[in-house]
Design a protein around this motif. Structure first.
Motif, mmCIF file in Angstrom:
data_model
loop_
_atom_site.group_PDB
_atom_site.id
_atom_site.type_symbol
_atom_site.label_atom_id
_atom_site.label_comp_id
_atom_site.label_asym_id
_atom_site.label_seq_id
_atom_site.Cartn_x
_atom_site.Cartn_y
_atom_site.Cartn_z
ATOM 1 N N ASN A 65 0.849 -1.183 0.000
ATOM 2 C CA ASN A 65 0.000 0.000 0.000
ATOM 3 C C ASN A 65 0.892 1.243 0.000
ATOM 4 O O ASN A 65 1.455 1.618 1.022
ATOM 5 C CB ASN A 65 -0.910 -0.004 1.234
ATOM 6 C CG ASN A 65 -1.896 1.160 1.248
ATOM 7 O OD1 ASN A 65 -1.676 2.190 0.616
ATOM 8 N ND2 ASN A 65 -2.979 0.999 1.997
ATOM 9 N N PHE A 66 1.036 1.866 -1.165
ATOM 10 C CA PHE A 66 1.838 3.089 -1.292
ATOM 11 C C PHE A 66 0.916 4.302 -1.180
ATOM 12 O O PHE A 66 0.397 4.791 -2.171
ATOM 13 C CB PHE A 66 2.571 3.119 -2.633
ATOM 14 C CG PHE A 66 3.680 2.121 -2.764
ATOM 15 C CD1 PHE A 66 4.844 2.226 -2.017
ATOM 16 C CD2 PHE A 66 3.572 1.069 -3.662
ATOM 17 C CE1 PHE A 66 5.875 1.313 -2.152
ATOM 18 C CE2 PHE A 66 4.606 0.155 -3.816
ATOM 19 C CZ PHE A 66 5.760 0.269 -3.045
ATOM 20 N N GLY A 67 0.670 4.770 0.020
ATOM 21 C CA GLY A 67 -0.150 5.961 0.213
ATOM 22 C C GLY A 67 -1.550 5.842 -0.342
ATOM 23 O O GLY A 67 -2.119 6.823 -0.824
ATOM 24 N N GLY A 68 -2.112 4.662 -0.287
ATOM 25 C CA GLY A 68 -3.457 4.428 -0.801
ATOM 26 C C GLY A 68 -3.486 3.784 -2.169
ATOM 27 O O GLY A 68 -4.519 3.251 -2.586
ATOM 28 N N THR A 69 -2.396 3.831 -2.891
ATOM 29 C CA THR A 69 -2.270 3.107 -4.161
ATOM 30 C C THR A 69 -1.810 1.689 -3.865
ATOM 31 O O THR A 69 -0.775 1.489 -3.224
ATOM 32 C CB THR A 69 -1.274 3.797 -5.106
ATOM 33 O OG1 THR A 69 -1.856 5.022 -5.578
ATOM 34 C CG2 THR A 69 -0.950 2.910 -6.299
ATOM 35 N N LEU B 101 7.070 -4.550 3.753
ATOM 36 C CA LEU B 101 6.471 -3.559 4.631
ATOM 37 C C LEU B 101 4.953 -3.691 4.575
ATOM 38 O O LEU B 101 4.348 -3.550 3.518
ATOM 39 C CB LEU B 101 6.897 -2.149 4.219
ATOM 40 C CG LEU B 101 8.404 -1.862 4.237
ATOM 41 C CD1 LEU B 101 8.669 -0.404 3.884
ATOM 42 C CD2 LEU B 101 9.013 -2.202 5.591
ATOM 43 N N LYS B 102 4.355 -3.962 5.724
ATOM 44 C CA LYS B 102 2.901 -4.123 5.811
ATOM 45 C C LYS B 102 2.271 -2.794 6.238
ATOM 46 O O LYS B 102 2.923 -1.924 6.805
ATOM 47 C CB LYS B 102 2.556 -5.217 6.823
ATOM 48 C CG LYS B 102 3.192 -6.571 6.527
ATOM 49 C CD LYS B 102 2.668 -7.173 5.243
ATOM 50 C CE LYS B 102 3.307 -8.533 4.956
ATOM 51 N NZ LYS B 102 2.930 -9.566 5.930
ATOM 52 N N GLY B 103 0.985 -2.668 5.986
ATOM 53 C CA GLY B 103 0.300 -1.419 6.316
ATOM 54 C C GLY B 103 0.580 -0.352 5.272
ATOM 55 O O GLY B 103 1.352 -0.542 4.329
ATOM 56 N N GLU B 104 -0.058 0.810 5.436
ATOM 57 C CA GLU B 104 0.096 1.890 4.468
ATOM 58 C C GLU B 104 1.428 2.604 4.639
ATOM 59 O O GLU B 104 1.803 2.994 5.752
ATOM 60 C CB GLU B 104 -1.038 2.903 4.599
ATOM 61 C CG GLU B 104 -0.955 4.038 3.581
ATOM 62 C CD GLU B 104 -2.115 5.018 3.693
ATOM 63 O OE1 GLU B 104 -2.017 6.100 3.084
ATOM 64 O OE2 GLU B 104 -3.105 4.690 4.387
ATOM 65 N N ILE B 105 2.152 2.780 3.534
ATOM 66 C CA ILE B 105 3.403 3.535 3.543
ATOM 67 C C ILE B 105 3.057 5.000 3.276
ATOM 68 O O ILE B 105 2.503 5.338 2.228
ATOM 69 C CB ILE B 105 4.368 3.007 2.469
ATOM 70 C CG1 ILE B 105 4.742 1.554 2.777
ATOM 71 C CG2 ILE B 105 5.622 3.872 2.384
ATOM 72 C CD1 ILE B 105 5.545 0.885 1.676
ATOM 73 N N ALA C 197 10.097 -1.402 -0.324
ATOM 74 C CA ALA C 197 8.952 -1.943 0.396
ATOM 75 C C ALA C 197 8.877 -3.459 0.374
ATOM 76 O O ALA C 197 8.324 -4.079 1.280
ATOM 77 C CB ALA C 197 7.659 -1.369 -0.182
ATOM 78 N N LEU C 198 9.433 -4.073 -0.674
ATOM 79 C CA LEU C 198 9.325 -5.519 -0.829
ATOM 80 C C LEU C 198 10.590 -6.016 -1.518
ATOM 81 O O LEU C 198 10.880 -5.620 -2.644
ATOM 82 C CB LEU C 198 8.084 -5.861 -1.660
ATOM 83 C CG LEU C 198 7.714 -7.324 -1.890
ATOM 84 C CD1 LEU C 198 7.575 -8.071 -0.577
ATOM 85 C CD2 LEU C 198 6.410 -7.424 -2.682
#
Length: 283
Positions: free
Chosen positions: A31-35, A56-60, A82-83
């Motif tokens: 989740n990149f800022g909602g994207t 990375l889990k959750g919103e970044i 992030a991954l």
């Protein structure tokens, strides 16, 4: 054929290493800022146990400084990996893990000098891709010749909600080694792009021609494209609004269909390289 990571001998002729079975790959998302970016990835299987994976889990939060790496080697850009995963590629019996694919899915945020500019404008996007490549690779030279060539095999894609491109970065024969890197890039905000980075690493002595004669890279390329073709993107509401505004302002702009590699050598470099090629024994 099933190959094992047991190294007892070196291959003497061209071999095609075997990597992970993509049919068993599972979905992963970030989740990149909602994207939301989704893609299928095989299980992390590095050649060495000290190569850890990242997810990375959750919103970044793309507007937070804490989301990005402290070290910033590329000027006005910041990066968030992030991954991250690695996959070993094993040769025939008793040759071991002779190649490796390193994968990273990253958010990349920049500070555009002109705040009216947007990475959703293809010409600005291409300019910044060139900047990133130049900052990272332009200074690596040998006897006046660049160690790297990029972008190679440039392709524009329209299969996502936003335009995207894929291209390669490869060692030259002058630079030596058999490393090839593949990237996919697309914008997700006016000042942010997402990249998929694949590093095809073949630790074999010699230049690109020498390495290609011993280790076939086709299975590494196939895995990379299997992952790329699984890519799905769901733009955030903010991203959709910024994309629509850019399309309204620049309705006729499109990504280049083909591009030539960037030239990173000066006339002085070219003169030095010409002298080296004419009289290598003098260097």
């Amino acid at each position: 054929m099933f190959y094992l990571p047991i190294e007892l001998r070196e291959p003497k002729e061209l071999v095609t290493p075997k990597g992970p079975n993509f049919s068993k790959a599972k979905w992963a998302s970030v989740n990149f800022g909602g994207t939301i970016v989704r893609l299928r990835l095989p299980k992390h299987k590095p050649p060495h146990s000290d190569l850890e994976q990242t997810h990375l889990k959750g919103e970044i939060k793309l507007d937070s400084k804490n989301s990005y790496m402290e070290a910033n080697p590329t000027g006005h850009w910041q990066h968030c990996h992030a991954l991250v995963r690695d996959w070993r590629f094993c040769g025939p019996w008793f040759t071991g893990a002779i190649a490796r694919v390193h994968f990273a899915l990253s958010a990349n945020k920049c500070q555009l000098q002109d705040k009216s500019e947007t990475l959703f404008q293809p010409s600005v996007f291409e300019r910044e891709i060139d900047y990133l490549l130049t900052e990272r690779y332009a200074d690596e030279k040998f006897r006046g010749a660049s160690d790297w060539q990029a972008p190679l095999n440039w392709q524009a894609h329209q299969n996502l909600p936003v335009f995207s491109t894929s291209y390669d970065i490869a060692k030259t024969n002058t630079g030596g080694g058999g490393d090839v890197q593949k990237r996919v890039a697309f914008p997700i905000l006016n000042n942010c792009i997402v990249t998929l980075h694949f590093s095809h690493r073949r630790p074999w002595p010699g230049n690109m021609e020498d390495v290609n004669a011993i280790i076939d890279r086709s299975t590494m390329e196939e895995l990379s494209w299997d992952i790329i073709n699984s890519l799905q993107v769901e733009l955030s509401e903010e991203a959709q609004q910024q994309l629509a505004e850019a399309q309204r302002k620049y309705p006729d702009e499109k990504l280049s269909e083909h591009r030539q590699p960037l030239k990173w050598t000066t006339p002085e470099d070219d003169e030095l390289n010409a002298r080296y090629k004419a009289n290598p024994h003098l260097f």
